[in-house]
Design an enzyme around this catalytic site. Structure first.
Site, short mmCIF file in Angstrom:
data_model
loop_
_atom_site.label_atom_id
_atom_site.label_comp_id
_atom_site.label_asym_id
_atom_site.label_seq_id
_atom_site.Cartn_x
_atom_site.Cartn_y
_atom_site.Cartn_z
CG HIS A 172 -1.87 -1.10 1.07
ND1 HIS A 172 -3.49 -0.47 0.60
CD2 HIS A 172 -2.23 -2.03 1.58
CE1 HIS A 172 -3.75 -1.76 1.20
NE2 HIS A 172 -3.27 -2.76 1.21
CE LYS A 175 -5.68 14.14 -0.23
NZ LYS A 175 -6.18 12.60 -0.60
NE ARG A 176 -3.02 10.03 9.46
CZ ARG A 176 -2.58 9.44 10.54
NH1 ARG A 176 -3.84 9.04 11.50
NH2 ARG A 176 -1.97 9.44 11.54
CE LYS A 236 -2.05 11.46 3.30
NZ LYS A 236 -2.77 9.87 1.21
CB THR A 255 -10.20 4.81 -0.47
OG1 THR A 255 -9.29 5.21 0.32
CG2 THR A 255 -8.99 4.10 -1.52
CE LYS A 306 -13.35 6.17 1.37
NZ LYS A 306 -12.59 6.08 2.24
C1 26V Z 1 2.83 3.36 7.38
C2 26V Z 1 3.45 4.33 8.69
C3 26V Z 1 4.20 4.63 8.64
C4 26V Z 1 3.86 5.32 10.73
C5 26V Z 1 3.64 4.69 11.46
C6 26V Z 1 2.06 3.91 11.05
C7 26V Z 1 2.32 3.48 10.00
C8 26V Z 1 1.06 3.01 9.75
C9 26V Z 1 0.47 2.83 8.95
C10 26V Z 1 1.49 2.61 7.07
C11 26V Z 1 1.10 2.36 6.07
C12 26V Z 1 0.41 3.54 5.09
C13 26V Z 1 -0.08 2.84 3.79
C14 26V Z 1 -1.46 3.76 3.62
O1 26V Z 1 -2.23 3.32 4.26
N1 26V Z 1 -1.42 3.32 2.76
C15 26V Z 1 -2.29 4.21 1.83
O2 26V Z 1 -3.67 2.65 1.96
C16 26V Z 1 -4.58 3.33 0.72
C17 26V Z 1 -5.44 1.67 0.29
O3 26V Z 1 -4.81 1.00 -0.78
C18 26V Z 1 -3.57 3.95 -0.16
O4 26V Z 1 -5.53 4.45 -1.28
C19 26V Z 1 -3.26 4.99 -0.15
O5 26V Z 1 -3.12 6.24 -1.58
C20 26V Z 1 -1.78 4.97 0.65
O6 26V Z 1 -1.18 5.45 1.07
#
Ligand code: 26V
Length: 828
Positions: free
Chosen positions: A352, A540-541, A546, A647, A651
């Site tokens: 992801h 978004k985050r 971004k 995503t 939406k």
């Molecule tokens: C990374 C980290 C790093 C810091 C600590 C917490 C944390 C938690 C998760 C992640 C990985 C994040 C991956 C993520 O959310 N990716 C998003 O996934 C979506 C669904 O596929 C996609 O639409 C987004 O573009 C993508 O950023």
């Protein structure tokens, strides 16, 4: 919120309404010992949820039985995040009883929307990845697929965000404090999970099941969330062999801490250990439970991959690879080669993100100490893999080291997931291409057939039918009901893009949705938004890639323009932001402060209402359901090549917002679907950003020196223009100029401003704008998660639906009422 807005798609019979009413009133008494007049909104909410629990019980039982006895393969979706949001409304919708409940409650003088808001928003996730997992659950159940979610039951969800003087502060989200209506504790299904070597620590993983209701098909699937507990009084709780009550309780608390919070701070060693423990708990408990259910069907373990597919959502559950191997080798006594082929054929993995800082690695020493046997197995996997690589690439030490699962004293989780799965997919065409040609190029060359694309989607049930019932009704009125169950049929809607009656209808719906949001903003922030202005939304985050900063700098530029020419012809704009910054992410937090500061300046200046800015606090799934239907413009402006898919973009499109965006992630496919006349694209392409990274040639200072508009806004960050301490925003000055603007904010600035100008001009032609909106809605069907899910089912999991016997609502209610009255007779 608004009791008047009924969601009735069809006439609902009176008898259903009456039965529902009776069940609800009975529940109030049975569950809380109160009558309607005595019941608080929370009591009413829980009673209504209890009615729903009654109504789904028989279907849940039937679905489980069907899965246990059918020949069909089952899918297990392992994810560290499930961002469910609230379930009452969507459960009622999926049961086909939303209108019945709405009417039944209205007649009692209760507003169903208010009860929905009494539910805590289950925020067991950060953002896109977690919400996608929740959309999959909805789609699997609605597609009658034997699909189970496996996750963790965090005691605290993602933090609650509050602003103090424009700064983000994080507060614990105690979502479970009053109990959770949708969970069923299953102590009988608890399993033990083992950590450590000499002093083995045994943790009891207790499952809580959440029913996942399919869309009007009598399917109820299960999301199983694991909670870490110490077995009180068991040997695991004995300290030094003697019973010491206080230390036993302390020990229990430390065990329970494993599932306390989502993504514990990993800046310390202890924090990292906790994250690794979480990941292993999720994987080990889930696999044990999967194997137990599988064996109950009397099938040999060597056939596991024929009947079970296990999906790894990002690398967090990648320990499924060595854990499944451990079970097959140590517990089932299967030989390595055979165990390895079962493992690979059972597992599949989705990536992801391409951000290097998010690709997980664990220090070898920590791993060895916490999970010695798992480490041994990873080591063996690595040796086998490197051996195979050596045969393929003799002498290419560098390449082999780059691909190894263990290298530089670290375990590379993405490598482990790729090596141990039969399928690796990205989440949008461009993202998969970048994985194949850059980030995972070596692996894609070595395993070409493993790599594939599955462009994300979103649940149109939640994000359109439920969140925007008025638009859904307008669509049904225009093209009939087919699209409700087959979102691809939305394409029909495009035929009516020029129909002025329809254009007016969708404009009226949008206006009502904007009024709803404006009402919320007025009540919460005392800020008046004009619904005649363009609602321009970035939700978004918060992350540098971004580029909320690009949006903010552009707003400053617009403000400067209006100040310089007060009578300038600009369509009034309301810029709306929402999103959380990671607690330790300094620049993201500074971005929130910057936007709030800009909002303070602009909203307090008399600009003939041309400009307003608002940053909504504590953005979550529920707030998204309010904001998305009200948006005119969708900001999708990430640096090209960085956003895996997005995503929110889907939406917003589905709700008739027009995208202003870069050629990044799924924006590219949105452009292909909507057509280039129905989207505003700007900025560098992914190839261009990659070339700059590789070969250089971009110097942000040059832009600063040669562009007066940019120079002005940059100086305003640090010259006292903002009412903040002097160095508050110098971080942006540093990142954009001293660090040469890694995300090309200044490089893309003019293209972005120009795209906004085009957008502004187009909005002046209201008929043209509405046509665009209709086309976007019509083409959003391909971004419905049911399409994505069908592709996963066919290409990755090779699974088929199992359809239970369908039943009418009336029959379901009758049965539930009969059970209810039997129960009350028994109680008399
Ligand atoms: C990374 C980290 C790093 C810091 C600590 C917490 C944390 C938690 C998760 C992640 C990985 C994040 C991956 C993520 O959310 N990716 C998003 O996934 C979506 C669904 O596929 C996609 O639409 C987004 O573009 C993508 O950023």
């Amino acid at each position: 919120m608004d009791c008047e807005s009924g969601n009735d798609f069809s006439e609902t019979g009176n008898s259903e309404v009456e039965k529902f009413q009776t069940m609800f009133l009975n529940k109030l008494t049975a569950v809380h010992g109160v009558c309607l007049q005595q019941a608080s909104p929370w009591q009413q909410y829980t009673a209504l949820a209890a009615v729903v629990r009654d109504l789904i019980g028989a279907d849940w039982q039937q679905t489980k039985q069907l899965y246990a006895t059918s020949e069909t393969k089952q899918v297990y979706y392992l994810s560290i995040e499930f961002l469910l949001g609230r379930l009452l409304g969507s459960n009622l919708l999926n049961l086909g009883l939303y209108d019945v409940a709405d009417k039944a409650l209205s007649k009692l003088g209760i507003c169903i929307n208010e009860l929905e808001q009494a539910e805590p928003d289950a925020g067991l996730g950060n953002g896109g990845l977690g919400r996608l997992a929740a959309c999959y659950l909805d789609s699997m159940a609605s597609g009658s697929l034997p699909g189970h979610g496996c996750g963790l039951r965090y005691k605290y969800g993602l933090f609650e965000q509050r602003f103090v003087e424009g700064m983000q502060y994080e507060y614990p989200d105690g979502w479970l404090k009053d109990g959770y209506a949708w969970e069923y504790r299953r102590p009988d299904d608890a399993v033990e999970v083992m950590f450590g070597k000499d002093e083995i620590e045994t943790v009891l993983a207790v499952p809580y099941d959440v029913p996942i209701i399919g869309y009007q098909n009598n399917v109820v699937n299960t999301l199983r969330l694991w909670s870490a507990e110490a077995a009180i009084g068991s040997s695991a709780c004995l300290i030094d062999g003697h019973q010491d009550c206080q230390s036993e309780i302390d020990n229990c608390n430390s065990i329970e801490a494993i599932t306390n919070i989502l993504y514990p701070d990993d800046s310390t060693y202890q924090g990292k250990v906790l994250r690794l423990k979480q990941q292993y708990l999720l994987v080990s408990a889930s696999l044990k439970s999967i194997l137990r259910d599988y064996k109950a069907q009397n099938r040999p373990v060597k056939d596991l991959d024929k009947y079970v597919a296990i999906h790894i959502n990002d690398t967090h559950p990648a320990l499924a690879v060595p854990e499944l191997m451990r079970i097959l080798l140590d517990e089932e006594h299967i030989a390595w080669d055979r165990a390895w082929s079962i493992t690979i054929n059972t597992l599949s993995y989705t990536n992801h993100t391409v951000l290097p800082e998010a690709l997980e690695k664990w220090p070898v020493d920590m791993f060895k100490a916490l999970l010695p046997r798992i480490y041994e197995i990873i080591n063996d996997i690595n040796e086998h893999f490197c051996h195979d690589l050596w045969l393929c690439y003799p002498g290419e030490w560098d390449k082999i080291a780059q691909m190894a699962v263990i290298a530089d004293n670290q375990v590379h989780m993405a490598h482990l997931a790729i090596v141990g799965s039969h399928s690796v997919n990205g989440v949008a065409k461009l993202h998969t291409e970048i994985l194949k040609t850059q980030v995972m190029k070596n692996f894609s060359d070595y395993y070409p057939i493993k790599f594939n694309n599955k462009t994300n989607g979103v649940a149109h049930r939640r994000w359109l039918i439920k969140a925007n019932a008025a638009l859904a009704k307008t669509i049904t009125k225009t093209i009939g009901e087919d699209w409700l169950k087959q979102p691809a049929a939305l394409a029909e809607f495009a035929k009516y893009a020029d129909d002025s009656g329809l254009q007016q209808d969708i404009a009226a719906v949008k206006r009502t949705n904007k009024l709803n949001l404006a009402k919320y903003v007025w009540e919460k922030y005392d800020i008046r938004l004009s619904v005649d202005s363009i609602f321009d939304v970035q939700i978004k985050r918060i992350h540098s890639y971004k580029r909320q900063l690009l949006n903010a700098l552009h707003i400053m530029d617009l403000y400067n323009k209006i100040k310089a020419q007060p009578n300038i012809d600009i369509t009034p704009r309301t810029f709306i932001f929402g999103g959380k910054a990671a607690a330790g992410y300094y620049e993201a937090k500074a971005t929130i402060k910057l936007i709030n500061t800009i909002a303070g300046i602009i909203n307090n200046d008399k600009l003939q209402d041309k400009l307003k800015v608002i940053f909504l606090e504590d953005y979550n799934v529920s707030l998204a359901e309010l904001v998305i239907p009200a948006a005119d413009v969708s900001e999708q402006i990430s640096t090209a090549g960085k956003e895996a898919s997005g995503t929110g973009n889907m939406k917003l499109m589905m709700n008739g917002a027009i995208t202003i965006g870069t050629l990044d992630g799924a924006n590219i496919e949105i452009k292909e679907a909507a057509g280039e006349d129905n989207i505003f694209i700007f900025g560098l392409t992914a190839n261009q950003t990659t070339d700059f990274y590789k070969y250089g040639g971009y110097h942000s200072w040059d832009i600063y020196h040669s562009d007066d508009r940019i120079k002005t806004v940059m100086e305003q960050l640090v010259n006292g223009f903002m009412p903040v301490p002097k160095d508050e925003f110098s971080v942006f000055y540093s990142s954009l100029l001293h660090e040469n603007d890694q995300y090309f904010v200044l490089k893309d600035f003019n293209a972005y401003a120009e795209a906004h100008q085009r957008l502004d001009n187009r909005f002046k032609d209201q008929a043209a704008w509405r046509r665009m909106a209709i086309n976007n809605i019509a083409q959003s069907g391909r971004f419905a998660i049911d399409r994505t899910f069908a592709e996963y089912s066919e290409d990755i999991w090779t699974v088929n639906p199992v359809r239970p016997q369908e039943e009418t609502n009336e029959a379901t209610l009758d049965k539930a009422c009969a059970r209810d009255s039997r129960a009350s007779i028994l109680m008399q």
